[in-house]
Design an enzyme around this catalytic site. Structure first.
Site, PDB file in Angstrom:
ATOM      1  N   HIS A  55       0.764  -0.999  -0.021  1.00  0.00           N
ATOM      2  CA  HIS A  55      -0.006  -0.033   0.082  1.00  0.00           C
ATOM      3  C   HIS A  55       0.830   1.274   0.008  1.00  0.00           C
ATOM      4  O   HIS A  55       2.127   1.203   0.476  1.00  0.00           O
ATOM      5  CB  HIS A  55      -0.838   0.159   1.179  1.00  0.00           C
ATOM      6  CG  HIS A  55      -1.865  -1.220   1.297  1.00  0.00           C
ATOM      7  ND1 HIS A  55      -3.028  -0.842   1.988  1.00  0.00           N
ATOM      8  CD2 HIS A  55      -2.097  -2.160   0.472  1.00  0.00           C
ATOM      9  CE1 HIS A  55      -3.852  -2.131   1.833  1.00  0.00           C
ATOM     10  NE2 HIS A  55      -3.242  -2.788   1.083  1.00  0.00           N
ATOM     11  N   GLU A  57       1.160   3.827   1.759  1.00  0.00           N
ATOM     12  CA  GLU A  57       1.516   4.121   3.270  1.00  0.00           C
ATOM     13  C   GLU A  57       2.747   3.107   3.410  1.00  0.00           C
ATOM     14  O   GLU A  57       3.743   3.607   4.055  1.00  0.00           O
ATOM     15  CB  GLU A  57       0.420   3.946   4.416  1.00  0.00           C
ATOM     16  CG  GLU A  57      -0.763   4.574   4.181  1.00  0.00           C
ATOM     17  CD  GLU A  57      -1.780   3.904   3.508  1.00  0.00           C
ATOM     18  OE1 GLU A  57      -1.563   3.396   2.260  1.00  0.00           O
ATOM     19  OE2 GLU A  57      -2.943   4.040   3.882  1.00  0.00           O
ATOM     20  N   CYS A  85      -6.033   1.568   6.106  1.00  0.00           N
ATOM     21  CA  CYS A  85      -6.566   0.523   6.397  1.00  0.00           C
ATOM     22  C   CYS A  85      -6.110  -0.124   7.656  1.00  0.00           C
ATOM     23  O   CYS A  85      -5.076   0.347   8.436  1.00  0.00           O
ATOM     24  CB  CYS A  85      -6.322  -0.619   5.391  1.00  0.00           C
ATOM     25  SG  CYS A  85      -4.574  -1.052   5.224  1.00  0.00           S
ATOM     26  N   CYS A  88      -2.258  -0.517   7.581  1.00  0.00           N
ATOM     27  CA  CYS A  88      -1.447   0.452   7.371  1.00  0.00           C
ATOM     28  C   CYS A  88      -1.476   1.271   8.707  1.00  0.00           C
ATOM     29  O   CYS A  88      -0.521   1.670   9.333  1.00  0.00           O
ATOM     30  CB  CYS A  88      -1.927   1.470   6.551  1.00  0.00           C
ATOM     31  SG  CYS A  88      -1.400   0.713   4.707  1.00  0.00           S
TER      32      CYS A  88
END
Length: 168
Positions: A55, A57, A85, A88
């Protein structure tokens, strides 16, 4: 942090999100900042890297950790175009990020303000300050346009219904 500084870093995250969109990834971008300098940045790369943890992040946090040569990132701020999410958000806590600033809310998987409010859990050993809604409209539009384009592509690939009845 002034509104203009927040907007500056979020604009960079939006540029990274666009880069991801151009690569066929869900357009989310992230920037890790410490004392006015970027330590790490990233965009979603789950498809291109064949990595479910890539992701935006996570990519930005990994880059920042390498820059500092430390898995802890105290004093750092993370700017991301979409509410994080569970994965993360947990990583923000473990990395000791000081502050999270995100753009659009994520009503399905976001766990900062939309679902669960994970960063406010009383059992956590580290507190991450957070603020949502910075450049939210731009962030949401980028995602909406991306998914609209995906739906249009999928619809154009469907076989067209025959205008005539089949011959017997």
């Amino acid at each position: 942090m002034s509104d203009s500084e927040q907007t500056k870093w979020m604009q960079r995250a939006l540029e990274l999100a666009e880069h991801g969109a151009n690569a066929g990834e869900v357009p989310v971008g992230a920037v890790v900042v410490l004392d006015g300098e970027i330590l790490g940045e990233g965009w979603n790369q789950v498809i291109s890297a064949a990595d479910p943890s890539a992701h935006a992040e996570m990519v930005a946090l990994r880059a920042a950790a390498k820059t500092l040569d430390n898995y802890r990132l105290p004093g750092c701020e993370l700017y991301v175009t979409l509410e994080p999410c569970t994965m993360c958000t947990g990583t923000l806590i473990h990395a000791r990020i000081a502050r999270l600033i995100f753009g659009a809310s994520e009503p399905r998987a976001g766990v900062v303000s939309s679902n669960g409010q994970l960063l406010d859990a009383p059992y956590l050993n580290h507190r991450v300050e957070w603020q949502g809604g910075v450049c939210a409209e731009q962030s949401a539009k980028l995602l909406q346009d991306f998914f609209r384009g995906k739906r249009e592509q999928a619809a154009s690939r469907k076989p067209q219904a025959a205008s005539e009845e089949p011959r017997q």
